[in-house]
Design an enzyme around this catalytic site. Structure first.
Site, PDB file in Angstrom:
ATOM      1  CG  ASP A  12       2.283  -3.960  10.916  1.00  0.00           C
ATOM      2  OD1 ASP A  12       1.298  -4.283  10.220  1.00  0.00           O
ATOM      3  OD2 ASP A  12       2.480  -4.412  12.050  1.00  0.00           O
ATOM      4  CG  HIS A  29      -3.934  -2.010   1.843  1.00  0.00           C
ATOM      5  ND1 HIS A  29      -2.894  -2.409   2.659  1.00  0.00           N
ATOM      6  CD2 HIS A  29      -4.939  -2.907   2.050  1.00  0.00           C
ATOM      7  CE1 HIS A  29      -3.236  -3.495   3.318  1.00  0.00           C
ATOM      8  NE2 HIS A  29      -4.478  -3.823   2.968  1.00  0.00           N
ATOM      9  CG  LEU A 122      16.512   5.195  -3.428  1.00  0.00           C
ATOM     10  CD1 LEU A 122      17.280   4.846  -2.149  1.00  0.00           C
ATOM     11  CD2 LEU A 122      15.249   5.979  -3.078  1.00  0.00           C
TER      12      LEU A 122
END
Length: 224
Positions: A12, A29, A122
């Protein structure tokens, strides 16, 4: 010390960072994507097996169309330019959510999942067009169709996170203290850390500080 197998992150603050520093939400962003790459590297260093990133919620469609288009363009460019590198690093990519995007983006997402399917170092779960309430309702509908007994174990089989362990740790940046319809079922016993820093300002040292704190928490799971 607590084992740490799965970290979930609500990333966020990108838009607010962009307005504050560049007078542009889109710039935030773009900066946030750099933080994603740093956190992926640090996750591998810490030998964590699963990383779930909340990238776009079902509610985010309410945002301005220009911003949504920019976000998806960023994602497309990332998939085109970085998926080969992720594959070489033995990283698996899985999408959590409904792929109701452009034909191009849907194709890139499917190709990325297919290419990295067997990778083991991962697993990155990208929550994209994801909403936890929808996920739970849909799981219940599918469980009912299967005529299985309604219980916790059976419901879990129909969640988007089937075969993925629940997060041990949730981090939310941006100084906002809520879950925002993210993994509501899966986070039932996760340790939650709310971080004041906006996502583009979140550094490796901040991540490692939280990991260290997590490992020293006494986790009872209802016991004494």
């Amino acid at each position: 010390m607590n084992p740490l197998n799965h970290v979930a992150i609500i990333m966020d603050g990108n838009g607010r960072w962009g307005l504050k520093n560049k007078n542009s939400r889109n710039a935030g962003h773009k900066a946030g994507l750099n933080t994603v790459e740093k956190i992926i590297k640090e996750t591998i260093k810490n030998k964590i097996q699963f990383l779930t990133l909340y990238a776009f919620s079902t509610e985010n469609w309410k945002r301005p169309k220009k911003e949504i288009n920019y976000l998806f363009t960023l994602l497309e460019n990332f998939l085109v330019n970085r998926i080969e590198d992720l594959h070489k690093q033995n990283i698996k990519l899985k999408i959590l959510g409904l792929k109701n995007f452009s034909k191009r983006l849907n194709k890139l997402l499917n190709l990325a999942e297919k290419k990295t399917y067997k990778n083991k170092k991962l697993q990155i779960n990208l929550a994209l067009n994801y909403g936890s309430k929808y996920e739970i309702i849909n799981a219940l509908k599918n469980l009912k169709k299967s005529k299985g007994k309604i219980n916790e174990r059976n419901l879990t089989k129909f969640l988007l996170t089937k075969n993925i362990p629940d997060p041990d740790l949730l981090i939310r940046t941006g100084n906002t203290k809520r879950l925002s319809n993210f993994l509501l079922w899966q986070l039932a016993y996760s340790e939650i850390f709310f971080e004041k820093k906006l996502w583009p300002d979140f550094k490796e040292k901040d991540y490692n500080k939280i990991i260290k704190k997590f490992k020293n928490i006494k986790r009872n799971f209802g016991k004494i």
